[in-house]
Enzyme design. Structure first.
Site, short mmCIF file in Angstrom:
data_model
loop_
_atom_site.label_atom_id
_atom_site.label_comp_id
_atom_site.label_asym_id
_atom_site.label_seq_id
_atom_site.Cartn_x
_atom_site.Cartn_y
_atom_site.Cartn_z
N HIS A 96 2.10 -59.54 30.69
CA HIS A 96 1.99 -59.61 29.11
C HIS A 96 3.03 -58.95 28.58
CE1 HIS A 96 0.34 -58.55 25.27
NE2 HIS A 96 -0.54 -59.54 25.66
N GLU A 169 3.57 -66.92 25.15
CA GLU A 169 3.29 -65.92 24.23
C GLU A 169 4.79 -65.49 23.61
OE1 GLU A 169 -0.81 -64.34 24.24
OE2 GLU A 169 0.40 -62.93 25.45
#
Ligand code: PGA
Length: 261
Positions: A96, A169
């Site tokens: 992430h 992302e």
């Protein structure tokens, strides 16, 4: 072929165990009539994993926010795949943006984790995304493809089958300071990712789900999901109120299902 919509949330370091359990019990009720059309997932803090997994059984896929790349060792503060396996968690978020940028994880770290997850037969949700600087220099697609190669390049086509999911992302789109990506920008990046995955894994690369994440909210979710090649949404803040998340899901699901691809 009917595809399911991939959709879920990572709650970062926000919900306590009590909050996470109340949240997921409510989501479990809300999505009950549409759950067969979704690959719905929930990624809470480590201390909430066991109780949320017990609360929803196999109705909702529960994942960990991170994982060590070794089974055991002198790694204070880390969580081993054996510890996740023991509580029935076999799905893990890797790389992430906050792990990469706040905790300085590198593609090499992500590669070790992805390798370890594959060795345990876990499903990985690997995040990739360019920084604002890379985007401004025209290097967005190149940087993301490089991250994919460096992080997932050791996997064999068979290992990725059903076991590797990608979240695109963009770093500049995530979180409170983020600016959501435009839908056509996201579509182009998803196209570049799909091409790279097909080069890496042949026909298996075609089936790897690619989710978009980064400031998805009630006003842009429909536009994003209408775009080709976007297999789902990975949502932070806008998913943390169950009713709000449920209404996003119900808005995007028919749009996704009516896409012609
Ligand atoms: P956000 O978070 O939706 O709050 O931008 C997305 C993420 O960090 O995955």
């Amino acid at each position: 072929m009917t595809h399911k919509l991939y959709i879920g949330t990572n709650t970062k370091m926000f919900q306590t165990g009590n909050e996470a359990e109340a949240y997921i019990r409510r989501m479990d009720e809300l999505i009950d009539d549409i759950r067969d059309r979704l690959e719905f997932f929930f990624i809470p803090s480590y201390t909430s994993l066991e109780r949320t997994a017990k609360a929803v059984g196999d109705r909702i896929r529960i994942g960990a926010q991170n994982m060590a790349w070794e089974d055991r060792g002198q790694f204070t503060g880390e969580i081993s795949p054996l510890m996740l396996e023991e509580i029935g968690v076999r799905f893990v978020l890797i790389g992430h943006s906050e792990r990469r940028h706040v905790f300085r994880e590198t593609d090499k770290d992500e590669a070790r984790k992805i390798r370890c997850a594959a060795d345990h037969g876990f499903t990985s949700l690997l995040c990739v995304g360019e920084t604002a600087e890379q985007k401004d220099r025209g290097l967005a697609a190149e940087s993301v493809v490089e991250q994919l190669n460096l992080s997932a390049g050791t996997l064999s086509p068979e290992e990725v089958s059903g076991k590797l999911w990608i979240a695109y992302e963009p770093v500049w789109a995530i979180g409170t300071a983020g600016v959501p990506a435009g839908a056509s920008y996201a579509e182009d990046m998803h196209g570049a990712i799909r091409t790279a995955l097909t080069e890496m894994f042949g026909a298996y690369g075609k089936d790897i789900p690619i989710l978009y994440g980064g400031s998805v909210n009630p006003s842009n979710a429909a536009d994003i999901i209408a775009r080709r090649g976007i297999d789902g949404l990975f949502i932070g803040r806008s998913a943390w109120d169950p009713e709000r998340f449920d209404s996003i899901i119900r808005e995007v699901l028919p749009i996704f299902e009516s896409r012609s691809e």
